[in-house]
Design a protein around this motif. Structure first.
Motif, PDB file in Angstrom:
ATOM      1  N   ILE A 112     -15.938  12.776  34.124  1.00  9.28           N
ATOM      2  CA  ILE A 112     -15.902  13.658  32.946  1.00  9.28           C
ATOM      3  C   ILE A 112     -15.954  12.836  31.661  1.00  9.28           C
ATOM      4  CG2 ILE A 112     -14.637  15.491  31.765  1.00  9.28           C
ATOM      5  CD1 ILE A 112     -13.374  16.282  34.368  1.00  9.28           C
ATOM      6  N   ASP A 113     -17.013  13.053  30.911  1.00 10.95           N
ATOM      7  CA  ASP A 113     -17.192  12.410  29.605  1.00 10.95           C
ATOM      8  C   ASP A 113     -16.463  13.276  28.589  1.00 10.95           C
ATOM      9  OD1 ASP A 113     -18.492  11.824  27.011  1.00 10.95           O
ATOM     10  OD2 ASP A 113     -20.021  10.772  28.201  1.00 10.95           O
ATOM     11  N   MET A 114     -15.427  12.738  27.985  1.00  8.16           N
ATOM     12  CA  MET A 114     -14.652  13.572  27.061  1.00  8.16           C
ATOM     13  C   MET A 114     -14.148  12.776  25.857  1.00  8.16           C
ATOM     14  SD  MET A 114     -11.266  14.031  29.434  1.00  8.16           S
ATOM     15  CE  MET A 114      -9.880  13.863  28.290  1.00  8.16           C
ATOM     16  N   SER A 115     -13.924  13.483  24.791  1.00  7.75           N
ATOM     17  CA  SER A 115     -13.446  12.946  23.519  1.00  7.75           C
ATOM     18  C   SER A 115     -14.556  12.147  22.822  1.00  7.75           C
ATOM     19  CB  SER A 115     -12.186  12.102  23.689  1.00  7.75           C
ATOM     20  OG  SER A 115     -11.545  11.989  22.443  1.00  7.75           O
ATOM     21  N   SER A 116     -14.779  10.910  23.239  1.00  8.83           N
ATOM     22  CA  SER A 116     -15.934  10.108  22.799  1.00  8.83           C
ATOM     23  C   SER A 116     -16.189  10.107  21.284  1.00  8.83           C
ATOM     24  CB  SER A 116     -17.198  10.578  23.541  1.00  8.83           C
ATOM     25  OG  SER A 116     -16.960  10.625  24.928  1.00  8.83           O
ATOM     26  N   PRO A 117     -15.175   9.740  20.495  1.00 11.57           N
ATOM     27  CA  PRO A 117     -15.374   9.686  19.048  1.00 11.57           C
ATOM     28  C   PRO A 117     -16.127   8.413  18.644  1.00 11.57           C
ATOM     29  CG  PRO A 117     -13.168   8.973  19.573  1.00 11.57           C
ATOM     30  CD  PRO A 117     -13.815   9.376  20.880  1.00 11.57           C
ATOM     31  N   ASN A 118     -16.491   8.348  17.371  1.00 12.10           N
ATOM     32  CA  ASN A 118     -17.215   7.194  16.863  1.00 12.10           C
ATOM     33  C   ASN A 118     -16.268   6.276  16.099  1.00 12.10           C
ATOM     34  OD1 ASN A 118     -19.630   8.317  17.874  1.00 12.10           O
ATOM     35  ND2 ASN A 118     -19.704   9.678  16.093  1.00 12.10           N
ATOM     36  N   ILE A 119     -16.360   4.985  16.401  1.00 10.34           N
ATOM     37  CA  ILE A 119     -15.523   3.993  15.730  1.00 10.34           C
ATOM     38  C   ILE A 119     -15.819   3.993  14.227  1.00 10.34           C
ATOM     39  CG2 ILE A 119     -15.170   1.483  15.519  1.00 10.34           C
ATOM     40  CD1 ILE A 119     -13.912   2.754  18.029  1.00 10.34           C
ATOM     41  N   GLY A 126     -14.773  18.508  16.849  1.00 12.50           N
ATOM     42  CA  GLY A 126     -15.534  18.499  18.094  1.00 12.50           C
ATOM     43  C   GLY A 126     -14.916  17.543  19.091  1.00 12.50           C
ATOM     44  N   HIS A 127     -14.495  16.384  18.600  1.00 11.29           N
ATOM     45  CA  HIS A 127     -13.875  15.404  19.495  1.00 11.29           C
ATOM     46  C   HIS A 127     -12.541  15.927  20.025  1.00 11.29           C
ATOM     47  CE1 HIS A 127     -16.392  12.862  16.705  1.00 11.29           C
ATOM     48  NE2 HIS A 127     -16.967  12.726  17.876  1.00 11.29           N
ATOM     49  N   LEU A 128     -11.877  16.680  19.164  1.00 10.95           N
ATOM     50  CA  LEU A 128     -10.591  17.229  19.597  1.00 10.95           C
ATOM     51  C   LEU A 128     -10.739  18.259  20.682  1.00 10.95           C
ATOM     52  CD1 LEU A 128      -8.577  17.521  16.456  1.00 10.95           C
ATOM     53  CD2 LEU A 128      -7.793  16.945  18.735  1.00 10.95           C
ATOM     54  N   ASN A 152     -13.826   7.923  28.201  1.00  9.47           N
ATOM     55  CA  ASN A 152     -13.995   8.045  26.759  1.00  9.47           C
ATOM     56  C   ASN A 152     -15.201   7.182  26.374  1.00  9.47           C
ATOM     57  OD1 ASN A 152     -13.701   8.316  24.029  1.00  9.47           O
ATOM     58  ND2 ASN A 152     -11.506   7.830  23.989  1.00  9.47           N
ATOM     59  N   HIS A 153     -16.293   7.847  26.052  1.00 10.12           N
ATOM     60  CA  HIS A 153     -17.559   7.172  25.761  1.00 10.12           C
ATOM     61  C   HIS A 153     -17.623   6.894  24.257  1.00 10.12           C
ATOM     62  CE1 HIS A 153     -21.871   6.406  26.706  1.00 10.12           C
ATOM     63  NE2 HIS A 153     -22.193   7.086  25.624  1.00 10.12           N
ATOM     64  N   LEU A 154     -16.841   5.918  23.835  1.00 11.11           N
ATOM     65  CA  LEU A 154     -16.713   5.615  22.407  1.00 11.11           C
ATOM     66  C   LEU A 154     -18.062   5.281  21.766  1.00 11.11           C
ATOM     67  CD1 LEU A 154     -13.775   3.069  22.014  1.00 11.11           C
ATOM     68  CD2 LEU A 154     -13.793   5.491  21.411  1.00 11.11           C
ATOM     69  N   ILE A 301     -32.020   3.919  20.743  1.00  8.55           N
ATOM     70  CA  ILE A 301     -31.114   4.897  20.165  1.00  8.55           C
ATOM     71  C   ILE A 301     -30.324   5.647  21.226  1.00  8.55           C
ATOM     72  CG2 ILE A 301     -32.432   5.079  18.023  1.00  8.55           C
ATOM     73  CD1 ILE A 301     -33.279   7.841  19.193  1.00  8.55           C
ATOM     74  N   TYR A 302     -29.509   6.534  20.709  1.00  7.78           N
ATOM     75  CA  TYR A 302     -28.540   7.308  21.497  1.00  7.78           C
ATOM     76  C   TYR A 302     -29.035   7.745  22.884  1.00  7.78           C
ATOM     77  CZ  TYR A 302     -24.862  10.997  21.741  1.00  7.78           C
ATOM     78  OH  TYR A 302     -23.831  11.822  22.092  1.00  7.78           O
ATOM     79  N   PRO A 303     -30.213   8.387  22.997  1.00  6.10           N
ATOM     80  CA  PRO A 303     -30.628   8.880  24.328  1.00  6.10           C
ATOM     81  C   PRO A 303     -30.749   7.778  25.389  1.00  6.10           C
ATOM     82  CG  PRO A 303     -31.996   9.868  22.629  1.00  6.10           C
ATOM     83  CD  PRO A 303     -31.175   8.812  21.943  1.00  6.10           C
ATOM     84  N   ARG A 305     -29.046   5.074  25.674  1.00  3.08           N
ATOM     85  CA  ARG A 305     -27.709   4.723  26.154  1.00  3.08           C
ATOM     86  C   ARG A 305     -27.213   5.775  27.138  1.00  3.08           C
ATOM     87  NH1 ARG A 305     -25.554   0.403  23.419  1.00  3.08           N
ATOM     88  NH2 ARG A 305     -27.213  -0.217  22.014  1.00  3.08           N
ATOM     89  N   ASP A 306     -27.553   7.013  26.882  1.00  5.57           N
ATOM     90  CA  ASP A 306     -27.107   8.055  27.809  1.00  5.57           C
ATOM     91  C   ASP A 306     -27.879   7.999  29.132  1.00  5.57           C
ATOM     92  OD1 ASP A 306     -24.812   9.566  27.269  1.00  5.57           O
ATOM     93  OD2 ASP A 306     -25.781  10.480  25.527  1.00  5.57           O
ATOM     94  N   LEU A 307     -29.121   7.525  29.089  1.00 10.38           N
ATOM     95  CA  LEU A 307     -29.845   7.335  30.357  1.00 10.38           C
ATOM     96  C   LEU A 307     -29.138   6.254  31.174  1.00 10.38           C
ATOM     97  CD1 LEU A 307     -33.566   7.340  29.105  1.00 10.38           C
ATOM     98  CD2 LEU A 307     -32.393   9.154  30.362  1.00 10.38           C
ATOM     99  N   GLU A 329     -23.841  21.605  19.679  1.00  7.16           N
ATOM    100  CA  GLU A 329     -24.946  21.113  18.837  1.00  7.16           C
ATOM    101  C   GLU A 329     -25.723  19.985  19.516  1.00  7.16           C
ATOM    102  OE1 GLU A 329     -21.756  20.933  18.099  1.00  7.16           O
ATOM    103  OE2 GLU A 329     -21.328  18.775  17.939  1.00  7.16           O
ATOM    104  N   GLN A 330     -25.179  19.444  20.618  1.00  7.47           N
ATOM    105  CA  GLN A 330     -25.927  18.388  21.314  1.00  7.47           C
ATOM    106  C   GLN A 330     -26.667  18.895  22.562  1.00  7.47           C
ATOM    107  OE1 GLN A 330     -24.305  14.456  21.619  1.00  7.47           O
ATOM    108  NE2 GLN A 330     -22.948  14.745  19.867  1.00  7.47           N
ATOM    109  N   GLN A 331     -26.820  20.211  22.627  1.00  8.36           N
ATOM    110  CA  GLN A 331     -27.501  20.825  23.762  1.00  8.36           C
ATOM    111  C   GLN A 331     -28.878  20.206  24.029  1.00  8.36           C
ATOM    112  OE1 GLN A 331     -26.318  24.719  23.717  1.00  8.36           O
ATOM    113  NE2 GLN A 331     -26.314  24.514  25.927  1.00  8.36           N
TER     114      GLN A 331
HETATM  115  N1  ARG Z   1     -20.055   9.890  20.053  1.00 10.98           N
HETATM  116  C1  ARG Z   1     -20.765  11.118  20.142  1.00 10.98           C
HETATM  117  C2  ARG Z   1     -20.466  11.970  18.922  1.00 10.98           C
HETATM  118  O1  ARG Z   1     -19.462  11.802  18.303  1.00 10.98           O
HETATM  119  C3  ARG Z   1     -20.388  11.925  21.351  1.00 10.98           C
HETATM  120  C4  ARG Z   1     -20.717  11.260  22.635  1.00 10.98           C
HETATM  121  C5  ARG Z   1     -20.739  12.222  23.778  1.00 10.98           C
HETATM  122  N2  ARG Z   1     -21.002  11.601  25.024  1.00 10.98           N
HETATM  123  C6  ARG Z   1     -22.196  11.147  25.419  1.00 10.98           C
HETATM  124  N3  ARG Z   1     -22.294  10.591  26.598  1.00 10.98           N
HETATM  125  N4  ARG Z   1     -23.245  11.276  24.661  1.00 10.98           N
HETATM  126  O2  ARG Z   1     -21.266  12.828  18.581  1.00 10.98           O
END
Ligand code: ARG
Length: 571
Positions: A112-119, A126-128, A152-154, A301-303, A305-307, A329-331
């Motif tokens: 489960i990928d959860m929380s995952s805020p940005n440093i 949303g993170h909450l 937590n996917h920081l 970019i982001y995608p 890393r998710d791959l 919003e990340q649908q």
């Molecule tokens: N850090 C991203 C954000 O704050 C959320 C990451 C969600 N997890 C993932 N595997 N993309 O928007």
């Protein structure tokens, strides 16, 4: 229990397998209509007869064969069970430690990928929500026998760190950053952009700094690590308050050395196409816009890393299911990522699921850990705790650990206020409402739980006392039928627990358990108000009523904990 029993009674008389039959059974909307209902509509086509005629015949057949009360109403057969025979059995079962937990998920590993805020950025609402929904899901998946790993996917990587490094070296200081890591980082970004508008060479400097970071330069890496740790300390404080832990903290940077193989594969498979100087994977057949893989300047970019992340979770962590609890919003992002994985020939994209949720606001405002045009999370929690403290002072002036309880109740109120709504809804909550001890709130459930704990203390209740048939003693003694009815309603509710748990896991919807707890608490309070639980001249009845109360209290406490909410013994 009752559903199983109903299925067993009906099965000999209908052309349906037991499992199929069980799935069709319903609980009538009102207790007086019956305990279990079987809708005959499904049989109408097969038997070529009107549902009402089937229901009438079936009701007669079941009643004659099994001596139970079965009544046809429209196209339904409603079954009535004898509370005297069933109540004690239900309560005994509900008092078993593993009541309702199943091993339906045995051998299945859910990541489960959860929380995952940005440093260096504020923790947003949303993170909450991701944290609270993810935490509840993790607990409930475990409850159903799944192996769970929460991650937590920081967001701890990206060109913005080049800017931060340059700004910090020029204008920043260690103590300022440590004292307020996110506030200070934000200020440094702002200053960077202001100064870069006048001295464009700063942008080159930032690119260089990020390049050095990517190349693993020691000093730059140390600095980056310091930023990450400083933000993490602040996030940890929030997580501790919410009572949330992670099995793994694997930020985006963890995948740095895992991106090249993905890019190589995409290239070798001929999936990469140029578009305006950038590289994309087209997803026409999937009906999606192309997924951006490599930017003009060569930055991944982001995608991507998710791959790499999904491949790692599947092949190294051995996930059977990959859940991403991330805002709605990340649908598109997740559709694209799963789409590209499919094109890469990974046959398990069906195991990946984006679990989206709507926006939450407090009194109409967005919430964040940092003030902008938003409400500060800590302030929301503090305010909820302060209000809880006031209510406790009025209701229980002598409570010894009132501050501690107020913290549990205030935070529980906010978490429950979030989880009780279907996750896709956008919710605005008013603190006064969610903290109230009445209504559909966390404190209402907590209060009912604590009320039962106090009842059991007063009654000197020992769970073992119920064995040897005492538990089957009449619940209402001489109280008339109301209390017995209320007891039966409570007991029937208890039997629905495992369905609520299954629903959470089936739909990734923690609100099913939150709703169940509200209903159980309401049923119990009706029972409690309808009569006296403890009656000195009726030892057997008292014991039976305490036993039912204990079963309810036990389940309320367990349900709250599964949702990540404390269940104080006194309030
Ligand atoms: N850090 C991203 C954000 O704050 C959320 C990451 C969600 N997890 C993932 N595997 N993309 O928007």
């Amino acid at each position: 229990m009752l559903l199983e029993q109903a299925a067993a009674l009906l099965q000999p008389h209908v052309p349906l397998e037991k499992e199929a039959l069980l799935r069709r059974l319903e609980t009538p909307p009102e207790p007086r209509l019956g305990d279990v209902a079987f809708p005959c509509f499904v049989l109408a086509k097969q038997l070529r007869r009107p549902p009402a005629a089937i229901a009438a015949e079936l009701a007669d057949a079941v009643a004659a064969a099994h001596g139970v009360r079965a009544v046809a109403a429209g196209g339904y057969v409603n079954l009535f069970f004898d509370p005297a025979a069933w109540l004690g059995r239900i309560v005994d079962a509900a008092l078993e430690p593993g009541f309702g937990s199943s091993d339906e998920g045995r051998g299945r590993h859910v990541v489960i990928d959860m929380s995952s805020p940005n440093i260096a950025k504020p923790l947003g609402v949303g993170h909450l929500r991701s944290t609270m929904i993810g935490n509840a899901l993790a607990n409930l998946y475990r409850e159903t026998g799944h192996a769970v790993t929460t991650v937590n996917h920081l967001g701890d990587w990206g060109t913005q760190f080049g800017k931060l490094i340059v700004a910090y070296r020029r204008w920043g200081g260690k103590s300022a950053l440590e004292a307020d890591p996110i506030g200070e980082s934000l200020q440094l970004y702002v200053r960077f952009h202001e100064e870069a508008a006048e001295h464009p060479t700063l942008e080159d400097e930032a690119r260089e700094a990020f390049l050095r970071l990517e190349q693993g330069d020691e000093e730059t890496t140390a600095l980056w690590r310091f930023f990450v740790q400083a933000s993490m300390n602040e996030f940890e404080r929030v997580y501790a308050r919410l009572g949330v832990r992670f099995d793994e903290v694997l930020g985006e940077s963890f995948y740095n050395d895992k991106l090249a193989p993905v890019l190589d594969r995409l290239r070798a498979q001929g999936l990469l196409e140029e578009s305006d100087g950038a590289l994309v994977v087209r997803l026409d057949e999937e009906g999606l816009p192309p997924c951006l893989i490599l930017k003009k300047d060569g930055a991944t970019i982001y995608p991507v890393r998710d791959l790499a992340t999904a491949i790692y979770r599947k092949h190294v962590m051995k996930a059977d299911r990959l859940l991403y609890v991330v805002g709605a919003e990340q649908q598109l992002h997740f559709k694209q990522v799963f789409g590209v994985l499919g094109k890469m020939g990974e046959p398990w994209t069906g195991d990946c699921e984006h679990v989206p949720f709507g926006l939450m606001t407090v009194e109409g405002k967005k919430m964040s850990t940092r003030r902008g045009k938003v409400v500060f999370l800590d302030e929301v929690l503090d305010e909820a705790v302060r209000r809880a403290r006031e209510i406790i002072a009025a209701k229980s002036p002598d409570l010894p650990n009132a501050d501690e309880v107020a913290e549990d109740v205030g935070i529980g109120a906010v978490v429950f206020g979030d989880l009780k709504n279907r996750r896709q809804l956008s919710v605005d909550f008013k603190l006064e409402e969610v903290v109230s001890f009445d209504g559909e709130t966390g404190p209402y459930v907590q209060y009912t739980h604590a009320r039962i704990a106090s009842l059991l203390r007063k009654g000197g209740f020992e769970p073992q006392n119920g064995q040897d048939g005492v538990s089957a003693a009449p619940l209402a003694a001489d109280e008339g039928v109301d209390m017995a009815d209320a007891a039966w309603v409570c007991a029937k509710r208890l039997t629905q627990w495992s369905a609520a748990v299954s629903e959470v896991v089936r739909d990734n919807e923690p609100s099913a358990v939150a709703r169940f707890l509200l209903e159980l608490a309401r049923d119990f309070n009706r029972f409690y108000h309808d009569g006296k639980v403890i009656q000195p001249d009726d030892a057997a009845g008292t014991q039976a009523r305490l036993r039912l109360s204990a079963a309810v209290g036990h389940l309320l406490g367990r349900g709250l904990k599964l949702l990540g909410i404390a269940a104080p013994e006194r309030m």
